[in-house]
Design a protein around this motif. Sequence first.
Motif, mmCIF file in Angstrom:
data_model
loop_
_atom_site.group_PDB
_atom_site.id
_atom_site.type_symbol
_atom_site.label_atom_id
_atom_site.label_comp_id
_atom_site.label_asym_id
_atom_site.label_seq_id
_atom_site.Cartn_x
_atom_site.Cartn_y
_atom_site.Cartn_z
ATOM 1 N N ARG A 143 31.433 -51.777 -22.387
ATOM 2 C CA ARG A 143 32.744 -52.025 -22.988
ATOM 3 C C ARG A 143 33.557 -50.743 -23.075
ATOM 4 N NH1 ARG A 143 34.140 -55.013 -28.689
ATOM 5 N NH2 ARG A 143 34.329 -56.805 -27.326
ATOM 6 N N PHE A 144 34.824 -50.837 -22.683
ATOM 7 C CA PHE A 144 35.762 -49.717 -22.784
ATOM 8 C C PHE A 144 37.004 -50.170 -23.547
ATOM 9 C CE2 PHE A 144 33.334 -48.860 -18.908
ATOM 10 C CZ PHE A 144 32.991 -47.529 -19.080
ATOM 11 N N LEU A 145 37.641 -49.222 -24.212
ATOM 12 C CA LEU A 145 38.912 -49.492 -24.885
ATOM 13 C C LEU A 145 40.001 -48.660 -24.216
ATOM 14 C CD1 LEU A 145 36.824 -50.476 -27.015
ATOM 15 C CD2 LEU A 145 38.356 -49.649 -28.767
ATOM 16 N N VAL A 146 41.134 -49.294 -23.928
ATOM 17 C CA VAL A 146 42.258 -48.609 -23.287
ATOM 18 C C VAL A 146 43.480 -48.745 -24.192
ATOM 19 C CG1 VAL A 146 43.693 -48.475 -21.222
ATOM 20 C CG2 VAL A 146 41.346 -49.309 -21.031
ATOM 21 N N GLY A 147 44.198 -47.637 -24.392
ATOM 22 C CA GLY A 147 45.408 -47.672 -25.214
ATOM 23 C C GLY A 147 46.645 -47.474 -24.355
ATOM 24 N N THR A 148 47.691 -48.246 -24.611
ATOM 25 C CA THR A 148 48.884 -48.203 -23.754
ATOM 26 C C THR A 148 49.933 -47.229 -24.285
ATOM 27 O OG1 THR A 148 50.019 -49.979 -24.944
ATOM 28 C CG2 THR A 148 48.543 -50.635 -23.134
ATOM 29 N N GLN A 149 50.871 -46.899 -23.388
ATOM 30 C CA GLN A 149 52.003 -46.030 -23.739
ATOM 31 C C GLN A 149 53.283 -46.693 -23.274
ATOM 32 O OE1 GLN A 149 51.643 -42.018 -22.216
ATOM 33 N NE2 GLN A 149 50.982 -41.457 -24.240
ATOM 34 N N SER A 150 53.837 -47.537 -24.114
ATOM 35 C CA SER A 150 55.090 -48.181 -23.756
ATOM 36 C C SER A 150 56.151 -47.768 -24.766
ATOM 37 C CB SER A 150 54.923 -49.703 -23.783
ATOM 38 O OG SER A 150 56.187 -50.317 -23.778
ATOM 39 N N LEU A 151 57.324 -47.391 -24.257
ATOM 40 C CA LEU A 151 58.407 -47.038 -25.176
ATOM 41 C C LEU A 151 59.168 -48.272 -25.625
ATOM 42 C CD1 LEU A 151 59.688 -43.864 -23.367
ATOM 43 C CD2 LEU A 151 58.741 -43.954 -25.662
ATOM 44 N N ILE A 171 45.891 -52.194 -27.568
ATOM 45 C CA ILE A 171 44.573 -51.698 -27.178
ATOM 46 C C ILE A 171 43.880 -52.837 -26.443
ATOM 47 C CG2 ILE A 171 42.284 -51.072 -28.037
ATOM 48 C CD1 ILE A 171 43.711 -49.382 -30.146
ATOM 49 N N HIS A 172 43.504 -52.568 -25.222
ATOM 50 C CA HIS A 172 42.792 -53.569 -24.420
ATOM 51 C C HIS A 172 41.299 -53.317 -24.562
ATOM 52 C CE1 HIS A 172 46.207 -55.150 -21.792
ATOM 53 N NE2 HIS A 172 46.765 -54.334 -22.670
ATOM 54 N N ILE A 173 40.596 -54.335 -25.014
ATOM 55 C CA ILE A 173 39.137 -54.256 -25.094
ATOM 56 C C ILE A 173 38.615 -54.862 -23.794
ATOM 57 C CG2 ILE A 173 37.085 -54.990 -26.336
ATOM 58 C CD1 ILE A 173 38.781 -55.240 -28.833
ATOM 59 N N VAL A 174 38.012 -54.012 -22.977
ATOM 60 C CA VAL A 174 37.610 -54.435 -21.639
ATOM 61 C C VAL A 174 36.090 -54.545 -21.591
ATOM 62 C CG1 VAL A 174 37.637 -53.806 -19.202
ATOM 63 C CG2 VAL A 174 39.635 -53.309 -20.641
ATOM 64 N N ASP A 175 35.610 -55.764 -21.411
ATOM 65 C CA ASP A 175 34.173 -56.003 -21.280
ATOM 66 C C ASP A 175 33.855 -56.231 -19.816
ATOM 67 O OD1 ASP A 175 33.164 -55.956 -23.968
ATOM 68 O OD2 ASP A 175 34.354 -57.744 -24.347
ATOM 69 N N PHE A 176 32.860 -55.511 -19.320
ATOM 70 C CA PHE A 176 32.473 -55.673 -17.916
ATOM 71 C C PHE A 176 31.180 -56.471 -17.847
ATOM 72 C CE2 PHE A 176 30.374 -53.952 -14.010
ATOM 73 C CZ PHE A 176 31.207 -54.604 -13.123
ATOM 74 N N ASP A 177 31.254 -57.597 -17.175
ATOM 75 C CA ASP A 177 30.097 -58.454 -16.982
ATOM 76 C C ASP A 177 29.429 -58.021 -15.679
ATOM 77 O OD1 ASP A 177 28.371 -60.417 -16.205
ATOM 78 O OD2 ASP A 177 29.679 -62.100 -16.707
#
Length: 387
Positions: free
Chosen positions: A29-37, A43-49
């Motif tokens: 599992r990884f967490l990604v944070g966005t940068q939008s003005l 925060i996208h919680i990305v689970d890899f199966d």
Amino acid sequence: MEDDAPVIYGLEFQARALTPQTAETDAIRFLVGTQSLRYDNQIHIVDFDDENNIINKNVLLHQVGEIWHISTSPADKGVLATCYNKTSDTKVMTCAAVWRMPKELESGSHESPDDSSSNTQTLELLCHLDNTAHGNMACVMWEPMGDGKKIISLADNNILLWDLQESSDKAVLSSSTALEGKGQLKFTSGRWSPHHNCTQIATANDTTVRGWDTRSMRQIYCIENAHGQLVRDLDFNPNKQYYLASCGDDCKVKFWDTRNVTEPVKTLEEHSHWVWNVRYNHSHDQLILTGSSDSRVILSNMVSISSEPFGHMVDDDELSDQEEQHQEEKIKEPLQDSVIATYEEHEDSVYAVEWSSADPWLFASLSYDGRLVINRVPRALKYHILL
């Protein structure tokens, strides 16, 4: 070799913050944070199966601003920290806060909601790391082996050590120190060492790397001009307590022994633009991952300075005389450092690379256009290391 193929996930926003969910050691599992003005950040919680080679995602709203840095508690799957931009009266401040994700999303599940648009949930704010007196937050580091209650944040030229209360809803500043000197001194990044009972951190500011003792908040070593230009990132070797990697805008990755900082032990010059990130593999410290503005991710085998420079030692009882002689010859000769693979799935600057906390052979990289790529260490190398 089908399963060495990369898996790509595209976010609709730009992004530069990536972290594995450190406390999750069973699911990838990884967490990604966005940068939008323009829009609410996420925060996208990305689970890899891993078995089906597919990605499942859940999205959490992060309504306070663009995410510059994200890190997760080593002890509590539900807790994370972000550094984000906040605009007030034409002034932009980078602040930091500790959050909790919804209970049902805490552990790595492999299910995505059927209709993600109606199902966006919000993070629960646990506490702010109050930086009004200290300046802009560059990053937040959790004590690596701790109970998730100690964190350090770097704000402009200050190192701030916080104690989180029992339910993490209050952060008390327990000690701090400031970088003294001429000019506008600012930390760019830092890492908490997993060694020495977690009493040391390393920080980068401008072209300098410094070590600090968290008990006295005093400097313990200083690598001046570690890089010809700005130092972007640092990481500690998980198995060798004095070894540290750094990377920066001079396109180089350098490896240091902090007991003798006059010269790097090794230098890698494989990237053609700024190197944003360097990461040691948690289990096999010869594997080094780097990401750069040249849009490439490079996996290197720095075996000569790893904890097993001569490969795995074989039990003598299992060898015949002839094999034993051959083995001895082989042991005398260290294995060679090399670039294992260059990954070119990105078209934009790669701002983050991270190893999975659950699978030592798997890593993710994130480029500014919001492309997350999950890759594996080539199978042939994996077996070479294991066998």
